[in-house]
Structure formats: structure tokens, C-alpha cells
Write an enzyme that holds these catalytic residues in place. Structure first.
Site, short mmCIF file in Angstrom:
data_model
loop_
_atom_site.label_atom_id
_atom_site.label_comp_id
_atom_site.label_asym_id
_atom_site.label_seq_id
_atom_site.Cartn_x
_atom_site.Cartn_y
_atom_site.Cartn_z
N GLN A 82 -0.75 3.26 -1.83
CA GLN A 82 -0.43 4.68 -1.67
C GLN A 82 0.32 5.19 -2.89
O GLN A 82 1.15 4.49 -3.46
CB GLN A 82 0.40 4.81 -0.39
N CYS A 83 0.00 6.44 -3.30
CA CYS A 83 0.78 7.10 -4.36
C CYS A 83 1.01 8.55 -3.94
O CYS A 83 1.11 8.84 -2.75
CB CYS A 83 0.10 6.97 -5.72
N HIS A 84 1.09 9.46 -4.91
CA HIS A 84 1.37 10.86 -4.58
C HIS A 84 0.14 11.57 -4.03
O HIS A 84 0.17 12.15 -2.95
CB HIS A 84 1.90 11.56 -5.84
#
Length: 114
Positions: A71-73
Site C-alpha cells: 500500500q502507498c498513497h
């Protein structure tokens, strides 16, 4: 990798929410930078910034057989890390489409958007 166990490359925030609700075992790997993680995070996630992943890959050895959701932004960096981990022999890795921004909008509005 055998096709019968191949996971889709991406999952949605709704999929992730369902996995958490069911109590599925998986590692939620947050590949944003530390300052971003301190601003907003999904409870229970493990921080390993994309900028450090190659140097710190051994920290994930214990999770080689585990289901990992990256997961990231917004989902761009995490897709790169998902593909990198697959190239390193991690078979059960998926990208969280839309990242923490989508999570905040659709699942948990208490997670700040930035």
C-alpha cells in the site's frame, strides 16, 4: 508459480476491508515515506519505505510465504514494489489499488487525506 494459486495483481480497498473483517492473515506493507506514515496510516500496517526496500528486503524474509498487500498513497509506488517483490520470489503479493487515499474516502474517513 502455479496458476491455481495465483492471486490478482491488485485488490480494492473493499477487498482489504473484508479481509480485515474476516480476520484473514496477511501483512499490510506500507511503502510510503516515514513522514507520510506519521500523517496517515492504516491500523496494523508495517512501514518499509520504497526508497529503502532493496537494502531492507531481508526484513521481509519471514513473510516470504505470507499474503502481502502493498500500500502507498495512490497505488503507484506500491505497484512498483509489488512487482519487485514478485521478481524476488514472493508469490502472494498484491497491490492495494487507490492506496490509502482511496481507503480514507471509501472505508475509514478517520484516516486523514493529504
Amino acid at each position: 508459480m502455479s496458476n491455481d494459486s495465483a492471486l490478482p495483481l491488485e485488490i480494492t480497498v473493499a477487498d482489504l476491508d473484508a479481509m480485515r473483517t474476516r480476520g484473514d492473515e496477511f501483512v499490510l506493507l506500507d511503502v510510503r515515506e516515514t513522514a507520510e506514515y506519521e500523517t496517515a496510516r492504516i491500523e496494523g500496517s508495517k512501514l518499509l519505505p520504497m526508497s529503502e526496500i532493496q537494502q531492507r528486503l531481508s526484513e521481509l524474509d519471514e513473510h516470504r510465504e505470507d499474503h502481502i498487500v502493498v500500500q502507498c498513497h495512490h497505488g503507484g509506488r506500491s505497484m512498483q514494489v509489488t512487482q519487485f517483490l514478485q521478481s524476488q520470489g514472493f508469490e502472494k503479493v498484491q497491490n492495494l489499488a487507490g492506496g490509502i487515499d482511496q481507503w480514507s474516502q471509501q472505508i475509514d474517513s478517520s484516516v486523514p487525506r493529504y
